[in-house]
Motif scaffolding. Structure first.
Motif, mmCIF file in Angstrom:
data_model
loop_
_atom_site.group_PDB
_atom_site.id
_atom_site.type_symbol
_atom_site.label_atom_id
_atom_site.label_comp_id
_atom_site.label_asym_id
_atom_site.label_seq_id
_atom_site.Cartn_x
_atom_site.Cartn_y
_atom_site.Cartn_z
ATOM 1 N N GLY A 66 61.915 12.045 62.370
ATOM 2 C CA GLY A 66 61.548 11.084 63.408
ATOM 3 C C GLY A 66 60.303 11.396 64.197
ATOM 4 N N VAL A 67 59.534 12.373 63.788
ATOM 5 C CA VAL A 67 58.278 12.670 64.468
ATOM 6 C C VAL A 67 57.254 11.625 64.032
ATOM 7 C CG1 VAL A 67 56.415 14.364 64.734
ATOM 8 C CG2 VAL A 67 58.781 15.121 64.629
ATOM 9 N N THR A 86 53.610 3.130 59.206
ATOM 10 C CA THR A 86 54.288 2.779 57.961
ATOM 11 C C THR A 86 54.808 4.031 57.254
ATOM 12 O OG1 THR A 86 52.894 0.829 57.711
ATOM 13 C CG2 THR A 86 54.013 1.611 55.741
ATOM 14 N N ALA A 87 54.006 5.074 57.216
ATOM 15 C CA ALA A 87 54.440 6.325 56.575
ATOM 16 C C ALA A 87 55.669 6.892 57.293
ATOM 17 C CB ALA A 87 53.307 7.343 56.587
ATOM 18 N N GLY A 88 55.653 6.888 58.595
ATOM 19 C CA GLY A 88 56.796 7.384 59.350
ATOM 20 C C GLY A 88 58.036 6.537 59.139
ATOM 21 N N ASP A 89 57.860 5.216 59.089
ATOM 22 C CA ASP A 89 59.003 4.322 58.864
ATOM 23 C C ASP A 89 59.607 4.530 57.486
ATOM 24 O OD1 ASP A 89 58.618 3.289 61.376
ATOM 25 O OD2 ASP A 89 57.631 1.452 60.687
ATOM 26 N N ARG A 90 58.769 4.671 56.475
ATOM 27 C CA ARG A 90 59.268 4.882 55.112
ATOM 28 C C ARG A 90 60.020 6.204 55.002
ATOM 29 N NH1 ARG A 90 59.190 0.223 54.835
ATOM 30 N NH2 ARG A 90 57.536 -0.989 53.926
ATOM 31 N N ALA A 91 59.509 7.240 55.631
ATOM 32 C CA ALA A 91 60.193 8.537 55.601
ATOM 33 C C ALA A 91 61.534 8.450 56.313
ATOM 34 C CB ALA A 91 59.309 9.609 56.244
ATOM 35 N N SER A 92 61.573 7.757 57.450
ATOM 36 C CA SER A 92 62.832 7.608 58.182
ATOM 37 C C SER A 92 63.846 6.819 57.375
ATOM 38 C CB SER A 92 62.590 6.906 59.520
ATOM 39 O OG SER A 92 61.814 7.704 60.357
ATOM 40 N N GLU A 93 63.393 5.752 56.717
ATOM 41 C CA GLU A 93 64.282 4.948 55.882
ATOM 42 C C GLU A 93 64.847 5.780 54.736
ATOM 43 O OE1 GLU A 93 62.209 1.502 54.531
ATOM 44 O OE2 GLU A 93 62.009 0.677 56.547
ATOM 45 N N TRP A 94 63.999 6.545 54.086
ATOM 46 C CA TRP A 94 64.444 7.363 52.968
ATOM 47 C C TRP A 94 65.459 8.392 53.438
ATOM 48 C CZ3 TRP A 94 64.403 12.490 51.559
ATOM 49 C CH2 TRP A 94 64.726 12.745 50.224
ATOM 50 N N TRP A 95 65.157 9.045 54.549
ATOM 51 C CA TRP A 95 66.021 10.109 55.040
ATOM 52 C C TRP A 95 67.386 9.576 55.456
ATOM 53 C CZ3 TRP A 95 66.066 15.094 54.511
ATOM 54 C CH2 TRP A 95 66.878 15.871 55.330
ATOM 55 N N SER A 96 67.402 8.377 56.024
ATOM 56 C CA SER A 96 68.679 7.833 56.493
ATOM 57 C C SER A 96 69.483 7.204 55.363
ATOM 58 C CB SER A 96 68.439 6.809 57.601
ATOM 59 O OG SER A 96 67.752 5.695 57.082
ATOM 60 N N GLY A 97 68.997 7.272 54.141
ATOM 61 C CA GLY A 97 69.749 6.794 52.993
ATOM 62 C C GLY A 97 69.440 5.374 52.586
ATOM 63 N N ARG A 98 68.581 4.706 53.305
ATOM 64 C CA ARG A 98 68.207 3.338 52.939
ATOM 65 C C ARG A 98 66.907 3.407 52.138
ATOM 66 N NH1 ARG A 98 68.872 2.600 58.621
ATOM 67 N NH2 ARG A 98 66.626 2.463 58.645
ATOM 68 N N ARG A 99 67.020 3.327 50.857
ATOM 69 C CA ARG A 99 65.842 3.350 49.994
ATOM 70 C C ARG A 99 65.061 2.058 50.169
ATOM 71 N NH1 ARG A 99 65.658 8.467 48.035
ATOM 72 N NH2 ARG A 99 67.659 9.076 47.253
ATOM 73 N N TYR A 100 63.765 2.154 50.047
ATOM 74 C CA TYR A 100 62.922 0.967 50.145
ATOM 75 C C TYR A 100 63.227 0.047 48.969
ATOM 76 C CZ TYR A 100 58.832 -1.993 50.216
ATOM 77 O OH TYR A 100 58.005 -3.078 50.247
#
Length: 120
Positions: A66-67, A86-100
């Motif tokens: 979340g940084v 966008t890079a931060g959002d994609r990383a957060s989505e991936w980490w939380s289990g919601r794949r793009y």
């Protein structure tokens, strides 16, 4: 002879402008909306040259926690900030289990419904 002297002056003037801009603009590091610190782009570039491996890994890993990284300063940096966001959002989505996914929520729900109907 004068032409090379003029080229040298132009080159060093360009280098000076780049250094000046990098001192006027900052990389801002924040977590959960709170700014943790900011560092000039010039300082960051020097640190990156010295510690490129460690710094790059730390930045990528921190995105998953979340940084957020953004730019601030005198110049218009909105385009670069959109890329960083966008890079931060994609990383957060991936980490939380919601794949793009290219599917919308309604399409996913419809596919799940069809799958459940076939299964019965």
């Amino acid at each position: 002879m004068n032409e090379t002297r003029e080229n040298k002056c132009t080159f060093w003037q360009g280098v000076g402008k780049v250094i000046k801009k990098s001192m006027e603009n900052y990389i801002v590091v924040s977590h959960e909306g709170i700014t943790k610190f900011k560092v000039s782009i010039f300082t960051f570039a020097i640190l990156f040259l010295l510690l490129h491996g460690v710094l790059l890994v730390a930045m990528v890993v921190s995105l998953f926690f979340g940084v957020k990284y953004s730019f601030a300063g005198k110049d218009d940096l909105s385009r670069a900030n959109r890329v960083m966001e966008t890079a931060g959002d994609r990383a957060s989505e991936w980490w939380s289990g919601r794949r793009y996914s290219t599917y919308s929520d309604s399409e996913v729900n419809e596919l799940c419904r069809k799958y459940d109907e076939k299964k019965d």
